[in-house]
Design a protein around this motif. Structure first.
Motif, PDB file in Angstrom:
ATOM      1  N   ASP A 121       0.828  -1.200   0.000  1.00 11.71           N
ATOM      2  CA  ASP A 121       0.000   0.000   0.000  1.00 11.71           C
ATOM      3  C   ASP A 121       0.873   1.265   0.000  1.00 11.71           C
ATOM      4  O   ASP A 121       0.569   2.229  -0.705  1.00 11.71           O
ATOM      5  N   GLU A 122       1.914   1.264   0.817  1.00 13.20           N
ATOM      6  CA  GLU A 122       2.822   2.428   0.891  1.00 13.20           C
ATOM      7  C   GLU A 122       3.506   2.658  -0.453  1.00 13.20           C
ATOM      8  O   GLU A 122       3.601   3.782  -0.925  1.00 13.20           O
ATOM      9  N   VAL A 123       3.990   1.601  -1.062  1.00 10.16           N
ATOM     10  CA  VAL A 123       4.658   1.728  -2.353  1.00 10.16           C
ATOM     11  C   VAL A 123       3.640   2.217  -3.384  1.00 10.16           C
ATOM     12  O   VAL A 123       3.936   3.082  -4.198  1.00 10.16           O
ATOM     13  N   SER A 124       2.492   1.702  -3.343  1.00  6.60           N
ATOM     14  CA  SER A 124       1.452   2.095  -4.263  1.00  6.60           C
ATOM     15  C   SER A 124       1.085   3.566  -4.071  1.00  6.60           C
ATOM     16  O   SER A 124       0.883   4.305  -5.047  1.00  6.60           O
ATOM     17  N   ALA A 125       1.040   4.011  -2.813  1.00  6.22           N
ATOM     18  CA  ALA A 125       0.696   5.399  -2.504  1.00  6.22           C
ATOM     19  C   ALA A 125       1.827   6.322  -2.933  1.00  6.22           C
ATOM     20  O   ALA A 125       1.578   7.439  -3.377  1.00  6.22           O
ATOM     21  N   ARG A 126       3.042   5.970  -2.785  1.00  7.85           N
ATOM     22  CA  ARG A 126       4.167   6.817  -3.174  1.00  7.85           C
ATOM     23  C   ARG A 126       4.254   6.971  -4.666  1.00  7.85           C
ATOM     24  O   ARG A 126       4.663   8.030  -5.167  1.00  7.85           O
ATOM     25  N   PHE A 127       4.021   5.922  -5.391  1.00  8.32           N
ATOM     26  CA  PHE A 127       4.240   5.981  -6.844  1.00  8.32           C
ATOM     27  C   PHE A 127       2.964   6.195  -7.631  1.00  8.32           C
ATOM     28  O   PHE A 127       2.935   6.035  -8.822  1.00  8.32           O
ATOM     29  N   LYS A 128       1.948   6.717  -7.049  1.00 12.76           N
ATOM     30  CA  LYS A 128       0.717   6.974  -7.776  1.00 12.76           C
ATOM     31  C   LYS A 128       0.751   8.220  -8.540  1.00 12.76           C
ATOM     32  O   LYS A 128       1.246   9.185  -8.550  1.00 12.76           O
TER      33      LYS A 128
END
Length: 128
Positions: A121-128
């Protein structure tokens, strides 16, 4: 005639003596036969008694050996039961340990899954 008479009397006396000797010999033979029969009977009785004693001793030895074998079998049965109880105890212990390990593994899996999901989720949130 006197000589003939003397001769005849001597012959009759000799025959009478021979008859008496023969009867005496028959009596002695019967006595000897009875003695031999009695001795043989005593000998047979001693043999029978000896044989019975030997048989009795053999039976007693066999009974003692049988009793010893029975006691040995009982000891082995008790040892086997003790081993069986010990194995059941170990089995219960290892099943308990396995259940604990499975529970810990499930907890680690849950935590790891949560951490993975959080990281994803964190990776997804950072690279959105």
């Amino acid at each position: 005639n006197d000589e003939e008479l003397k001769k005849r009397i001597a012959e009759e006396l000799a025959l009478e003596r021979a008859r008496r000797d023969s009867e005496a010999q028959k009596r002695r033979l019967k006595q000897e036969q009875m003695y031999v029969r009695d001795e043989f009977g005593r000998l047979l009785e001693r043999e029978r008694i000896s044989s019975n004693e030997h048989l009795t001793r053999a039976i007693l030895r066999e009974r003692a050996a049988t009793e010893e074998e029975r006691q040995k079998a009982q000891r082995f049965a008790k040892q086997l039961e003790e081993k069986d109880r010990e194995l059941k105890k170990h089995d219960a212990y290892y099943k308990e340990q396995l259940a604990r390990l499975e529970e810990r593994s499930a907890q680690f899996y849950k935590v790891t899954t949560e951490q993975y999901q959080k990281a994803a989720d964190e990776v997804s949130a950072r690279f959105k």
